[in-house]
Design an enzyme around this catalytic site. Structure first.
Site, PDB file in Angstrom:
ATOM      1  N   GLN A 163      -4.479  -1.446   9.924  1.00 17.83           N
ATOM      2  CA  GLN A 163      -4.431  -2.738   9.402  1.00 17.83           C
ATOM      3  C   GLN A 163      -4.937  -3.913  10.519  1.00 17.83           C
ATOM      4  O   GLN A 163      -4.615  -3.708  11.720  1.00 17.83           O
ATOM      5  CB  GLN A 163      -3.010  -3.160   8.976  1.00 17.83           C
ATOM      6  CG  GLN A 163      -2.732  -4.452   8.320  1.00 17.83           C
ATOM      7  CD  GLN A 163      -3.294  -4.342   6.934  1.00 17.83           C
ATOM      8  OE1 GLN A 163      -3.237  -3.487   5.900  1.00 17.83           O
ATOM      9  NE2 GLN A 163      -4.272  -5.395   6.519  1.00 17.83           N
ATOM     10  N   LYS A 170       0.894  -1.137   0.006  1.00 20.03           N
ATOM     11  CA  LYS A 170       0.197   0.011  -0.006  1.00 20.03           C
ATOM     12  C   LYS A 170       0.871   1.162  -0.051  1.00 20.03           C
ATOM     13  O   LYS A 170       0.635   2.123  -0.836  1.00 20.03           O
ATOM     14  CB  LYS A 170      -0.880   0.077   1.229  1.00 20.03           C
ATOM     15  CG  LYS A 170      -2.008  -0.957   1.047  1.00 20.03           C
ATOM     16  CD  LYS A 170      -2.848  -1.109   2.563  1.00 20.03           C
ATOM     17  CE  LYS A 170      -3.799  -2.148   2.527  1.00 20.03           C
ATOM     18  NZ  LYS A 170      -4.303  -2.629   3.766  1.00 20.03           N
ATOM     19  N   ASP A 189     -11.203   3.243   4.599  1.00 21.85           N
ATOM     20  CA  ASP A 189     -11.708   1.741   4.564  1.00 21.85           C
ATOM     21  C   ASP A 189     -13.143   1.675   4.532  1.00 21.85           C
ATOM     22  O   ASP A 189     -13.785   0.592   4.065  1.00 21.85           O
ATOM     23  CB  ASP A 189     -11.353   0.894   5.706  1.00 21.85           C
ATOM     24  CG  ASP A 189     -10.053   0.047   5.361  1.00 21.85           C
ATOM     25  OD1 ASP A 189      -9.732  -0.153   4.305  1.00 21.85           O
ATOM     26  OD2 ASP A 189      -9.142  -0.339   6.472  1.00 21.85           O
TER      27      ASP A 189
END
Ligand code: NAD
Length: 286
Positions: A96, A52, A119
């Site tokens: 995460q 990422k 997200d």
């Protein structure tokens, strides 16, 4: 004949558009910024986070990886999130998963400013998805990326029967909501579904997100169906495989995503796309 959906190629197109958008924003004095927080040393998470970060930097974004020890407390993590919530250079915050057991994950999700919730997991944004809110808001990147892939291959969900297998907050539930908003008739199946395979066989669009290698085979697929395999599983030899048995699906499915090279590249490309949108919405009010 089965068409293999090239997720890498669609992701490339999305990334090119994102890069162009980043350049335009930078000219206007806004550099989209993402902060990824990782707690502990889970090897798979380390790889995801590295990828990422690499992609964000390559596309011209400001990217921070905040590595925290596995012993980080809930209070410490919430305080770091509060700092990024207040940081004008950061437009997207991602924590995460998985998180160590002393951390309460739902509270972490709630702590992220919904306007920086890259997200799309915050209940405010999930609520907007369920109500098909007409304004801007972030949407979970894996299911959103799947919608982009379907559009790229001219698969219109309207009027089709879509079966989503798996009801996680990350994939299954937002996927079912997106397909509903796109006018599909949706069945959300899961581990307690009776005669799952018979349900799967009724799908015009079948999305499988269970984490069980080769759960679905060609015999469970309606001829001509579009099959989206979200699974990232390991077979007995440690090879990366999907939730769908790709070999036996050949010749039955109309379209199918491979693993790897299907949903995976789209998730990260969509994450980058969402970060840029968050920057645009917050700093330029667009
Ligand atoms: P999860 O474990 O949170 O949820 C799995 C879901 O599958 C549950 O809702 C459960 O009810 C259902 N399920 C489990 N066993 C089942 C069975 N035998 N029959 C029917 N349903 C069953 O998983 P998740 O986070 O949604 O991830 C699912 C898979 O997708 C994993 O392999 C994960 O690695 C992968 N994934 C891939 C990406 C990507 O970008 N490619 C992103 C997210 C998740």
């Amino acid at each position: 004949m089965t068409t293999i959906i090239d997720g890498k190629q669609v992701a490339k197109q999305v990334n090119q558009a994102t890069q162009a958008e980043v350049s335009k924003l930078v000219e206007r004095g806004v550099q989209p910024g993402i902060a990824v927080i990782i707690v502990g040393e889970d090897p798979a998470s380390q790889i995801y986070v590295r990828n990422k970060n690499r992609k964000a930097t390559k596309l011209g974004m400001h990217s921070i990886v905040r590595q925290l020890p596995a012993t980080t407390t809930q209070a410490e993590l919430l305080s770091i999130i509060a700092d990024y919530n207040a940081d004008d250079k950061i437009h997207g915050i991602l924590v995460q998963s998985p998180l160590p057991k002393q951390i309460n994950e739902p509270l972490v999700t709630l702590a992220i400013d919904p306007n920086k919730d890259v997200d799309g997991f915050h209940p405010t944004n999930v609520g907007k998805l369920i109500t098909n809110y007409a304004g801007h808001y972030p949407i979970a990147n894996t299911p959103r990326g799947i919608m982009t892939m379907l559009a790229a291959y001219d698969v219109d969900p309207a009027g089709k029967h879509a079966v989503v297998i798996g009801r996680s907050t990350i994939v299954g539930k937002p996927m079912a909501a997106l397909l509903t908003n796109a006018n599909a008739t949706v069945t959300l199946a899961h581990s307690k579904t009776v005669d799952l395979k018979a349900v799967a066989r009724t799908a015009d669009i079948l999305v499988v997100a269970t984490g069980i290698a080769h759960l679905i085979t060609g015999a469970d697929i309606k001829p001509g169906a579009t099959v989206i395999d979200v699974g990232m599983d390991r077979d007995a030899n440690g090879k990366l495989v999907g939730d769908v048995d790709f070999e036996s699906a050949q010749g039955v499915a109309g379209l199918i995503t491979p693993v790897p090279g299907g949903v995976g590249p789209m998730t990260i490309a969509t994450l980058m796309q969402t970060t840029v949108e968050l920057a645009k919405w917050s700093d330029l009010g667009e």
